[in-house]
Enzyme design. Sequence first.
Site, PDB file in Angstrom:
ATOM      1  N   ASP A 144       7.388   4.564  19.992  1.00 15.23           N
ATOM      2  CA  ASP A 144       7.923   3.838  18.783  1.00 15.23           C
ATOM      3  C   ASP A 144       7.720   2.537  19.123  1.00 15.23           C
ATOM      4  O   ASP A 144       7.010   1.775  19.994  1.00 15.23           O
ATOM      5  CB  ASP A 144       9.622   3.860  19.056  1.00 15.23           C
ATOM      6  CG  ASP A 144      10.371   3.046  18.172  1.00 15.23           C
ATOM      7  OD1 ASP A 144       9.944   2.844  16.765  1.00 15.23           O
ATOM      8  OD2 ASP A 144      11.447   2.155  18.571  1.00 15.23           O
ATOM      9  N   ASP A 146       9.239  -0.997  16.935  1.00 12.82           N
ATOM     10  CA  ASP A 146      10.249  -1.980  16.962  1.00 12.82           C
ATOM     11  C   ASP A 146      11.327  -1.473  18.155  1.00 12.82           C
ATOM     12  O   ASP A 146      11.841  -0.488  18.041  1.00 12.82           O
ATOM     13  CB  ASP A 146      10.847  -2.129  15.614  1.00 12.82           C
ATOM     14  CG  ASP A 146       9.793  -2.924  14.803  1.00 12.82           C
ATOM     15  OD1 ASP A 146       9.635  -4.180  14.743  1.00 12.82           O
ATOM     16  OD2 ASP A 146       9.474  -1.907  13.743  1.00 12.82           O
TER      17      ASP A 146
END
Length: 327
Positions: A144, A146
């Site tokens: 991922d 953010d």
Amino acid sequence: MTAENVASTSSISDLTTISLNTGILVAAAAATISMDNSDNSISTAVLTKPSAVNNLYIVFHAFLYDLISKFSVVVKVYNQLQRVFGVTMASESALTQNTTPNTSEPLRKGSCKKSSKLPNPAPLLNSKPRRPILSLEAKILVLDLDETLIHSTSRGTSHEADHMIEVRIDNHACLYYVFKRPHVEYFLSKVCEWYKVVVFTASVAEYADPVIDWLEASVMSRYNIKKKIFSARYFRESCIYKNGAFIKDLTKIEADLNKIALVDNSPITYSYNQENAIPIKGWMNNNCKDEALLELLPFLDALRFVHNLRNILSLRVGGNVRKIQPS
């Protein structure tokens, strides 16, 4: 703890002497694989430190302890044979066919028959290769963006942020201030050696793509890496929108879910693939001493040698591996 402290450790052979109770994860993996490259060593301080994936450490502890107790010596010999002589292991019958005593020959009274023959090396060279005990096939690590690798905000100042990016969507411009998670560059420099690394973010490509470009260039420059860190990028349009949330379907990246793992801070986004998830605490530029990425490295270093990632990662959710058909 600094990234340099993690890198500057003793050789892999020294790791095999660490107590299984305090450093089983990497010590077991290192002893089993018999790697000689000191760059793959991990600090014992990291091994013994509690982490966000401590539950995975425990179950993997049991798995590797059982594996090592049965096969460690065999694997060491096997790897040495392959490295030095380029041969494969023989079957038990091939190994013993030239050492079995010939009971048809009479023994002279008062004497012991001693075989003067040495085992014939031909079976070793001619036998069929066996399936390796541990897998060396490259796995896919999905990351991922953010709150896992970076944090960005539209509120801030230029002298505080690591990077600034202007995003223009539908003729509306917005300036974002981007901050690197502590140790993210070192983390990426290591996992790109072990895995095929992919970024999967629920953010739009107009924002995420230039951020990934900047982060990738930063890692390559700092550690003098020639190849790209990320082999692929997936954005919001690759997610499934359901009940107000963007859910990541890993079959869009790899149909065989046994070869893929996802590091993400949001349980909602990996709800379709819980058996492939490695949770990590979200980071919002609120802790400059954060070590979550460093703490993942020993686990990821060992996990890459497992044939079926879901069999291990599913233990976090009770060990039930669901059969998911690729969409």
